[in-house]
Design a protein around this motif. Structure first.
Motif, PDB file in Angstrom:
ATOM      1  N   GLY A 207       6.408   1.816  -7.129  1.00 52.65           N
ATOM      2  CA  GLY A 207       7.159   2.970  -7.582  1.00 52.65           C
ATOM      3  C   GLY A 207       8.215   2.610  -8.609  1.00 52.65           C
ATOM      4  N   LEU A 208       8.663   3.613  -9.366  1.00 51.79           N
ATOM      5  CA  LEU A 208       9.691   3.358 -10.371  1.00 51.79           C
ATOM      6  C   LEU A 208      10.587   4.574 -10.549  1.00 51.79           C
ATOM      7  N   THR A 209      11.750   4.336 -11.158  1.00 52.14           N
ATOM      8  CA  THR A 209      12.671   5.407 -11.529  1.00 52.14           C
ATOM      9  C   THR A 209      13.412   4.980 -12.779  1.00 52.14           C
ATOM     10  N   LEU A 210      14.051   5.931 -13.453  1.00 54.51           N
ATOM     11  CA  LEU A 210      14.827   5.634 -14.657  1.00 54.51           C
ATOM     12  C   LEU A 210      16.296   5.956 -14.424  1.00 54.51           C
ATOM     13  N   TRP A 217      13.546   1.045 -13.602  1.00 58.75           N
ATOM     14  CA  TRP A 217      13.666   0.277 -12.361  1.00 58.75           C
ATOM     15  C   TRP A 217      12.327   0.304 -11.638  1.00 58.75           C
ATOM     16  N   VAL A 218      11.774  -0.884 -11.376  1.00 56.71           N
ATOM     17  CA  VAL A 218      10.425  -1.009 -10.831  1.00 56.71           C
ATOM     18  C   VAL A 218      10.457  -1.777  -9.511  1.00 56.71           C
ATOM     19  N   ALA A 219       9.868  -1.207  -8.471  1.00 57.53           N
ATOM     20  CA  ALA A 219       9.715  -1.898  -7.194  1.00 57.53           C
ATOM     21  C   ALA A 219       8.505  -2.814  -7.266  1.00 57.53           C
ATOM     22  N   LEU A 220       8.645  -4.024  -6.737  1.00 62.19           N
ATOM     23  CA  LEU A 220       7.562  -5.009  -6.784  1.00 62.19           C
ATOM     24  C   LEU A 220       6.980  -5.242  -5.386  1.00 62.19           C
ATOM     25  N   TRP A 221       5.807  -4.673  -5.163  1.00 66.75           N
ATOM     26  CA  TRP A 221       5.062  -4.872  -3.910  1.00 66.75           C
ATOM     27  C   TRP A 221       4.637  -6.341  -3.828  1.00 66.75           C
ATOM     28  N   GLU A 225      11.499  -7.563  -4.518  1.00 66.47           N
ATOM     29  CA  GLU A 225      12.630  -7.211  -5.374  1.00 66.47           C
ATOM     30  C   GLU A 225      12.378  -5.940  -6.170  1.00 66.47           C
ATOM     31  N   VAL A 226      13.470  -5.415  -6.734  1.00 69.17           N
ATOM     32  CA  VAL A 226      13.424  -4.343  -7.727  1.00 69.17           C
ATOM     33  C   VAL A 226      13.946  -4.914  -9.027  1.00 69.17           C
ATOM     34  N   ARG A 227      13.293  -4.587 -10.133  1.00 66.49           N
ATOM     35  CA  ARG A 227      13.716  -5.075 -11.447  1.00 66.49           C
ATOM     36  C   ARG A 227      14.084  -3.911 -12.357  1.00 66.49           C
ATOM     37  N   ARG A 228      15.098  -4.130 -13.183  1.00 66.07           N
ATOM     38  CA  ARG A 228      15.423  -3.179 -14.243  1.00 66.07           C
ATOM     39  C   ARG A 228      14.983  -3.761 -15.575  1.00 66.07           C
ATOM     40  N   TYR A 229      14.213  -2.965 -16.305  1.00 63.32           N
ATOM     41  CA  TYR A 229      13.831  -3.318 -17.667  1.00 63.32           C
ATOM     42  C   TYR A 229      14.555  -2.378 -18.625  1.00 63.32           C
ATOM     43  N   ALA A 230      15.236  -2.952 -19.602  1.00 64.79           N
ATOM     44  CA  ALA A 230      15.919  -2.164 -20.614  1.00 64.79           C
ATOM     45  C   ALA A 230      14.891  -1.374 -21.421  1.00 64.79           C
ATOM     46  N   PRO A 231      15.332  -0.351 -22.181  1.00 67.14           N
ATOM     47  CA  PRO A 231      14.374   0.445 -22.962  1.00 67.14           C
ATOM     48  C   PRO A 231      13.511  -0.367 -23.915  1.00 67.14           C
ATOM     49  N   ASP A 232      13.968  -1.569 -24.303  1.00 66.75           N
ATOM     50  CA  ASP A 232      13.153  -2.411 -25.183  1.00 66.75           C
ATOM     51  C   ASP A 232      12.218  -3.340 -24.412  1.00 66.75           C
ATOM     52  N   GLY A 233      12.168  -3.191 -23.082  1.00 68.21           N
ATOM     53  CA  GLY A 233      11.266  -3.989 -22.256  1.00 68.21           C
ATOM     54  C   GLY A 233      11.861  -5.287 -21.751  1.00 68.21           C
ATOM     55  N   ARG A 234      13.114  -5.546 -22.053  1.00 67.59           N
ATOM     56  CA  ARG A 234      13.769  -6.781 -21.633  1.00 67.59           C
ATOM     57  C   ARG A 234      14.204  -6.681 -20.176  1.00 67.59           C
ATOM     58  N   PHE A 251      17.773   6.925  -7.514  1.00 65.61           N
ATOM     59  CA  PHE A 251      19.230   7.013  -7.515  1.00 65.61           C
ATOM     60  C   PHE A 251      19.689   8.216  -6.700  1.00 65.61           C
ATOM     61  N   GLY A 252      20.817   8.046  -6.013  1.00 65.09           N
ATOM     62  CA  GLY A 252      21.377   9.130  -5.230  1.00 65.09           C
ATOM     63  C   GLY A 252      22.830   8.865  -4.925  1.00 65.09           C
TER      64      GLY A 252
END
Length: 295
Positions: A207-210, A217-221, A225-234, A251-252
């Motif tokens: 799953g993911l959210t922005l 923000w991407v959940a890694l099955w 961990e959860v990772r955040r990738y900047a808009p440029d993919g970094r 987010f909440g």
């Protein structure tokens, strides 16, 4: 690295799909394969306290599968179930079942989200994870579902950029987060291309959210961990969790500055005490408000 705090006991077999409802100031998520929607309310509710803190978790049974839950703009909620959708009242009691989208018992719904205009996109998967057997559907305000993508294996996270012009999407076995150009007026997905690629050794995208800055923000099955990738993919933020099967995030909380993360204990054969619990982190950025389903 950002730290995460465990909010509940391992109350889910397969926790998924968290969403914050600003009308009630509570988090909802699903115990997918038990067909339940769970709600988290600070110090409220009638169910037993399942959290180490003041929150209470209540469980609402909807169907054999509860894949996605979203607030409806009118009232109540929309829940994606095994082969379609159910409308509920504000107490998550089913009030209307929409026609099934297929009859094949080997397929089920899996994940989804609403576009900026309030249409729900939700995708499927085969129970045996058969390659190419799944599809992505769009449920419009007229309550008609339309098939928009084919040849998918595990349809997972989908979310939109702050301006609505980009849609980020995961078909998990591709090991990618893809991005489409999107027109909220016409609801057309075009120009599919890879946004980020994730090594199999790091886990699989789920799953993911922005956030409000356009970070993904991407959940890694399997990656814990959860990772955040900047808009440029970094890759610029990582949140480690004491559970390998991380499924989704949203987010909440006050000003949408808390990141809630769901996990799963599905299929685990070795002890993992935190698997199935809900976690919360404070990553220092605000999220985007949920778009309700506009029926």
């Amino acid at each position: 690295m950002v730290d995460a705090t465990q909010v509940t006991d391992p109350c889910c077999r397969h926790g998924e799909g968290p969403v914050w409802d600003p009308r009630t100031d509570r988090l909802l998520w699903v115990d997918m394969l038990d067909g339940d929607v769970l709600t988290l309310s600070p110090g409220m509710g009638e169910g037993p306290a399942l959290s180490p803190g003041t929150e209470r978790v209540n469980r609402h049974h909807v169907d054999t599968v509860a894949a996605v839950v979203r607030p409806r703009a009118s009232e109540g909620y929309l829940v994606a179930v095994e082969r379609g959708f159910v409308l509920t009242d504000a107490e998550l009691r089913p009030v209307r079942r929409l026609p099934e989208l297929w009859t094949d018992p080997n397929l089920r719904m899996n994940e989804g989200g609403c576009d900026p205009a309030g249409r729900l996109y939700c995708g499927s998967m085969a129970y045996d994870v058969r390659p190419g057997a799944a599809a992505l559907y769009r449920l419009d305000a007229d309550l008609e579902a339309r098939r928009v993508l084919d040849d998918i294996t595990i349809s997972n996270g989908i979310a939109w950029s702050p301006d609505g012009s980009l849609a980020y999407y995961v078909d998990t076995p591709t090991q990618r987060v893809d991005v489409f150009d999107y027109d909220p007026e016409t609801a057309v997905l075009t120009g599919r291309r890879p946004f980020v690629r994730i090594a199999e050794s790091d886990g699989s995208p789920d799953g993911l959210t922005l956030d409000a800055e356009g970070g993904v923000w991407v959940a890694l099955w399997g990656g814990g961990e959860v990772r955040r990738y900047a808009p440029d993919g970094r890759l610029d933020v990582r949140i480690a969790l004491p559970a390998r099967q991380v499924t989704a995030c949203t987010f909440g909380g006050p000003e949408l500055r808390d990141l809630y993360v769901t996990t799963s204990r599905l299929g685990l054969t070795d002890p993992e005490p935190a698997a199935g619990a809900l976690f919360r982190a404070s990553p220092g950025v605000a999220g985007l408000p949920v778009t309700p389903f506009r029926d």
